[in-house]
Write a protein that holds these residues in place. Structure first.
Motif, PDB file in Angstrom:
ATOM      1  N   GLN A  69      25.078  -7.421 -31.528  1.00 34.15           N
ATOM      2  CA  GLN A  69      25.902  -8.592 -31.835  1.00 34.15           C
ATOM      3  C   GLN A  69      25.319  -9.786 -31.095  1.00 34.15           C
ATOM      4  O   GLN A  69      24.843  -9.660 -29.961  1.00 34.15           O
ATOM      5  N   VAL A  70      25.349 -10.928 -31.750  1.00 37.88           N
ATOM      6  CA  VAL A  70      24.754 -12.128 -31.175  1.00 37.88           C
ATOM      7  C   VAL A  70      25.789 -13.239 -31.071  1.00 37.88           C
ATOM      8  O   VAL A  70      26.898 -13.122 -31.583  1.00 37.88           O
ATOM      9  N   GLY A  71      25.378 -14.324 -30.446  1.00 36.98           N
ATOM     10  CA  GLY A  71      26.270 -15.443 -30.192  1.00 36.98           C
ATOM     11  C   GLY A  71      26.330 -16.457 -31.309  1.00 36.98           C
ATOM     12  O   GLY A  71      25.999 -17.621 -31.117  1.00 36.98           O
ATOM     13  N   ALA A  83      25.840 -20.514 -30.856  1.00 37.07           N
ATOM     14  CA  ALA A  83      26.429 -21.209 -29.707  1.00 37.07           C
ATOM     15  C   ALA A  83      25.327 -21.754 -28.804  1.00 37.07           C
ATOM     16  O   ALA A  83      24.210 -21.235 -28.777  1.00 37.07           O
ATOM     17  N   GLU A  84      25.673 -22.778 -28.039  1.00 35.26           N
ATOM     18  CA  GLU A  84      24.734 -23.397 -27.091  1.00 35.26           C
ATOM     19  C   GLU A  84      24.816 -22.703 -25.735  1.00 35.26           C
ATOM     20  O   GLU A  84      25.898 -22.524 -25.208  1.00 35.26           O
ATOM     21  N   GLN A 103      26.833 -18.083 -25.749  1.00 35.19           N
ATOM     22  CA  GLN A 103      26.301 -17.038 -26.633  1.00 35.19           C
ATOM     23  C   GLN A 103      26.791 -15.666 -26.193  1.00 35.19           C
ATOM     24  O   GLN A 103      27.143 -14.828 -27.027  1.00 35.19           O
ATOM     25  N   SER A 104      26.833 -15.418 -24.901  1.00 34.41           N
ATOM     26  CA  SER A 104      27.325 -14.136 -24.386  1.00 34.41           C
ATOM     27  C   SER A 104      28.793 -13.940 -24.751  1.00 34.41           C
ATOM     28  O   SER A 104      29.194 -12.868 -25.210  1.00 34.41           O
ATOM     29  N   ARG A 105      29.582 -14.983 -24.555  1.00 34.81           N
ATOM     30  CA  ARG A 105      31.016 -14.913 -24.864  1.00 34.81           C
ATOM     31  C   ARG A 105      31.227 -14.614 -26.351  1.00 34.81           C
ATOM     32  O   ARG A 105      32.015 -13.745 -26.720  1.00 34.81           O
ATOM     33  N   LEU A 106      30.502 -15.308 -27.217  1.00 33.85           N
ATOM     34  CA  LEU A 106      30.660 -15.104 -28.653  1.00 33.85           C
ATOM     35  C   LEU A 106      30.126 -13.735 -29.082  1.00 33.85           C
ATOM     36  O   LEU A 106      30.738 -13.062 -29.915  1.00 33.85           O
ATOM     37  N   ALA A 107      29.024 -13.290 -28.493  1.00 30.35           N
ATOM     38  CA  ALA A 107      28.494 -11.958 -28.812  1.00 30.35           C
ATOM     39  C   ALA A 107      29.503 -10.874 -28.446  1.00 30.35           C
ATOM     40  O   ALA A 107      29.727  -9.926 -29.218  1.00 30.35           O
ATOM     41  N   LEU A 108      30.139 -11.005 -27.282  1.00 33.62           N
ATOM     42  CA  LEU A 108      31.141 -10.012 -26.868  1.00 33.62           C
ATOM     43  C   LEU A 108      32.403 -10.098 -27.725  1.00 33.62           C
ATOM     44  O   LEU A 108      33.020  -9.078 -28.025  1.00 33.62           O
ATOM     45  N   LYS A 109      32.767 -11.289 -28.148  1.00 35.04           N
ATOM     46  CA  LYS A 109      33.917 -11.418 -29.050  1.00 35.04           C
ATOM     47  C   LYS A 109      33.601 -10.795 -30.404  1.00 35.04           C
ATOM     48  O   LYS A 109      34.460 -10.149 -31.013  1.00 35.04           O
ATOM     49  N   PHE A 125      16.481 -14.802 -34.470  1.00 36.12           N
ATOM     50  CA  PHE A 125      16.404 -16.240 -34.724  1.00 36.12           C
ATOM     51  C   PHE A 125      15.987 -16.919 -33.429  1.00 36.12           C
ATOM     52  O   PHE A 125      16.459 -16.546 -32.355  1.00 36.12           O
ATOM     53  N   PRO A 126      15.121 -17.923 -33.492  1.00 41.31           N
ATOM     54  CA  PRO A 126      14.579 -18.548 -32.278  1.00 41.31           C
ATOM     55  C   PRO A 126      15.620 -19.073 -31.296  1.00 41.31           C
ATOM     56  O   PRO A 126      15.395 -19.039 -30.092  1.00 41.31           O
ATOM     57  N   ALA A 127      16.775 -19.540 -31.758  1.00 44.23           N
ATOM     58  CA  ALA A 127      17.779 -20.114 -30.861  1.00 44.23           C
ATOM     59  C   ALA A 127      18.608 -19.061 -30.131  1.00 44.23           C
ATOM     60  O   ALA A 127      19.344 -19.381 -29.195  1.00 44.23           O
ATOM     61  N   LEU A 128      18.509 -17.789 -30.542  1.00 43.57           N
ATOM     62  CA  LEU A 128      19.290 -16.739 -29.890  1.00 43.57           C
ATOM     63  C   LEU A 128      18.707 -16.415 -28.523  1.00 43.57           C
ATOM     64  O   LEU A 128      17.498 -16.265 -28.365  1.00 43.57           O
TER      65      LEU A 128
END
Length: 139
Positions: A38-40, A48-49, A54-60, A117-120
Protein backbone atom coordinates in the motif's frame (compact mmCIF):
# COMPACT_ATOMS: atom_id res chain seq x y z
CA UNK A 1 -9.12 -31.47 8.23
CA UNK A 2 -11.31 -28.90 6.48
CA UNK A 3 -10.18 -27.13 3.37
CA UNK A 4 -10.16 -23.33 3.68
CA UNK A 5 -10.90 -21.34 0.56
CA UNK A 6 -8.98 -18.39 -0.76
CA UNK A 7 -10.82 -15.07 -0.69
CA UNK A 8 -9.65 -12.14 -2.82
CA UNK A 9 -10.12 -8.75 -1.15
CA UNK A 10 -10.48 -5.58 -3.20
CA UNK A 11 -12.33 -2.77 -1.36
CA UNK A 12 -14.70 -0.54 -3.30
CA UNK A 13 -12.96 2.38 -4.91
CA UNK A 14 -9.68 0.61 -5.64
CA UNK A 15 -10.90 -2.55 -7.34
CA UNK A 16 -10.36 -1.09 -10.85
CA UNK A 17 -6.59 -0.84 -10.28
CA UNK A 18 -6.51 -4.45 -9.12
CA UNK A 19 -8.44 -5.62 -12.17
CA UNK A 20 -6.31 -3.57 -14.57
CA UNK A 21 -3.01 -4.85 -13.18
CA UNK A 22 -4.19 -8.39 -12.37
CA UNK A 23 -3.64 -8.59 -8.62
CA UNK A 24 -5.63 -8.46 -5.38
CA UNK A 25 -5.20 -5.87 -2.67
CA UNK A 26 -5.20 -8.82 -0.28
CA UNK A 27 -5.73 -12.56 -0.17
CA UNK A 28 -7.34 -14.22 2.84
CA UNK A 29 -7.22 -17.89 3.80
CA UNK A 30 -8.93 -18.62 7.09
CA UNK A 31 -7.92 -15.90 9.54
CA UNK A 32 -4.66 -15.04 7.75
CA UNK A 33 -4.56 -12.06 5.40
CA UNK A 34 -1.69 -11.21 3.06
CA UNK A 35 -1.93 -7.55 2.00
CA UNK A 36 -0.27 -6.21 -1.14
CA UNK A 37 1.93 -3.15 -0.86
CA UNK A 38 0.00 0.00 0.00
CA UNK A 39 1.27 3.45 -0.87
CA UNK A 40 0.59 7.03 0.11
CA UNK A 41 -2.03 8.00 -2.43
CA UNK A 42 -5.71 8.72 -2.19
CA UNK A 43 -8.59 7.14 -4.14
CA UNK A 44 -8.02 9.56 -7.03
CA UNK A 45 -4.35 8.59 -7.30
CA UNK A 46 -3.03 11.83 -5.76
CA UNK A 47 0.27 11.15 -4.01
CA UNK A 48 0.68 12.77 -0.59
CA UNK A 49 3.57 15.18 0.04
CA UNK A 50 6.40 14.05 2.30
CA UNK A 51 7.24 10.85 4.12
CA UNK A 52 4.94 11.38 7.12
CA UNK A 53 1.85 12.04 5.02
CA UNK A 54 2.65 9.20 2.61
CA UNK A 55 3.20 6.86 5.56
CA UNK A 56 -0.07 7.95 7.18
CA UNK A 57 -2.03 7.45 3.95
CA UNK A 58 -0.34 4.10 3.20
CA UNK A 59 -1.30 2.82 6.67
CA UNK A 60 -4.84 4.13 6.28
CA UNK A 61 -5.08 2.31 2.94
CA UNK A 62 -3.74 -0.80 4.65
CA UNK A 63 -6.37 -0.40 7.38
CA UNK A 64 -9.13 -0.18 4.74
CA UNK A 65 -7.99 -3.40 3.05
CA UNK A 66 -7.80 -5.22 6.41
CA UNK A 67 -11.29 -3.99 7.34
CA UNK A 68 -12.59 -5.78 4.24
CA UNK A 69 -11.50 -9.02 5.97
CA UNK A 70 -12.83 -8.02 9.40
CA UNK A 71 -9.32 -7.27 10.68
CA UNK A 72 -7.55 -4.20 12.04
CA UNK A 73 -4.04 -2.77 12.10
CA UNK A 74 -3.67 -4.42 15.53
CA UNK A 75 -3.97 -7.83 13.81
CA UNK A 76 -0.78 -7.32 11.77
CA UNK A 77 1.89 -9.88 12.63
CA UNK A 78 4.41 -8.91 9.94
CA UNK A 79 5.09 -5.55 8.36
CA UNK A 80 7.47 -4.95 5.45
CA UNK A 81 8.30 -1.43 4.32
CA UNK A 82 10.14 -0.37 1.21
CA UNK A 83 11.51 3.14 1.24
CA UNK A 84 13.66 5.09 -1.18
CA UNK A 85 15.47 6.88 1.66
CA UNK A 86 16.41 4.82 4.70
CA UNK A 87 16.75 7.99 6.76
CA UNK A 88 12.92 8.10 6.64
CA UNK A 89 12.65 5.15 9.06
CA UNK A 90 12.19 7.31 12.15
CA UNK A 91 9.40 9.33 10.51
CA UNK A 92 7.60 6.15 9.45
CA UNK A 93 8.05 4.64 12.93
CA UNK A 94 6.46 7.74 14.48
CA UNK A 95 3.40 7.53 12.21
CA UNK A 96 3.18 3.76 12.77
CA UNK A 97 3.15 4.33 16.53
CA UNK A 98 0.34 6.87 16.17
CA UNK A 99 -1.86 4.58 14.07
CA UNK A 100 -0.82 1.24 15.57
CA UNK A 101 -0.14 1.98 19.27
CA UNK A 102 -1.06 -1.53 20.45
CA UNK A 103 0.57 -3.59 17.70
CA UNK A 104 4.19 -4.68 17.74
CA UNK A 105 4.50 -6.69 14.53
CA UNK A 106 7.69 -8.16 13.18
CA UNK A 107 9.02 -5.40 10.89
CA UNK A 108 11.47 -5.56 8.01
CA UNK A 109 12.58 -2.30 6.39
CA UNK A 110 14.05 -2.51 2.90
CA UNK A 111 15.80 0.30 1.07
CA UNK A 112 15.13 0.54 -2.64
CA UNK A 113 16.12 2.90 -5.43
CA UNK A 114 12.59 3.35 -6.77
CA UNK A 115 8.93 2.44 -6.31
CA UNK A 116 6.16 2.15 -8.92
CA UNK A 117 5.84 5.94 -9.36
CA UNK A 118 8.73 8.42 -8.97
CA UNK A 119 6.98 10.55 -6.31
CA UNK A 120 6.38 7.58 -3.98
CA UNK A 121 8.66 7.44 -0.95
CA UNK A 122 7.33 4.36 0.86
CA UNK A 123 5.33 1.19 0.25
CA UNK A 124 3.94 -0.94 3.08
CA UNK A 125 2.87 -4.58 2.88
CA UNK A 126 1.62 -6.75 5.72
CA UNK A 127 0.49 -10.13 6.92
CA UNK A 128 -2.28 -10.17 9.50
CA UNK A 129 -4.12 -12.79 11.52
CA UNK A 130 -7.63 -11.72 12.49
CA UNK A 131 -8.24 -11.18 16.21
CA UNK A 132 -4.73 -12.19 17.25
CA UNK A 133 -3.76 -9.20 19.42
CA UNK A 134 -2.50 -10.29 22.83
CA UNK A 135 -1.73 -7.31 25.07
CA UNK A 136 0.56 -9.46 27.22
CA UNK A 137 2.88 -9.87 24.25
CA UNK A 138 3.73 -6.14 24.18
CA UNK A 139 7.47 -5.58 24.76
Amino acid sequence: MSKQGRKLLNPAGIEALSRRLGFSQAVQVGDTIWVSGQVGWDDEGNIAEGIKEQSRLALKNLRRVLAEAGATLDDIVELVTFQVDMSDLAAFAQVKSELMPNAYPAWTAVGTTALAFPALLIEVRATAVRHCLDQSAKP
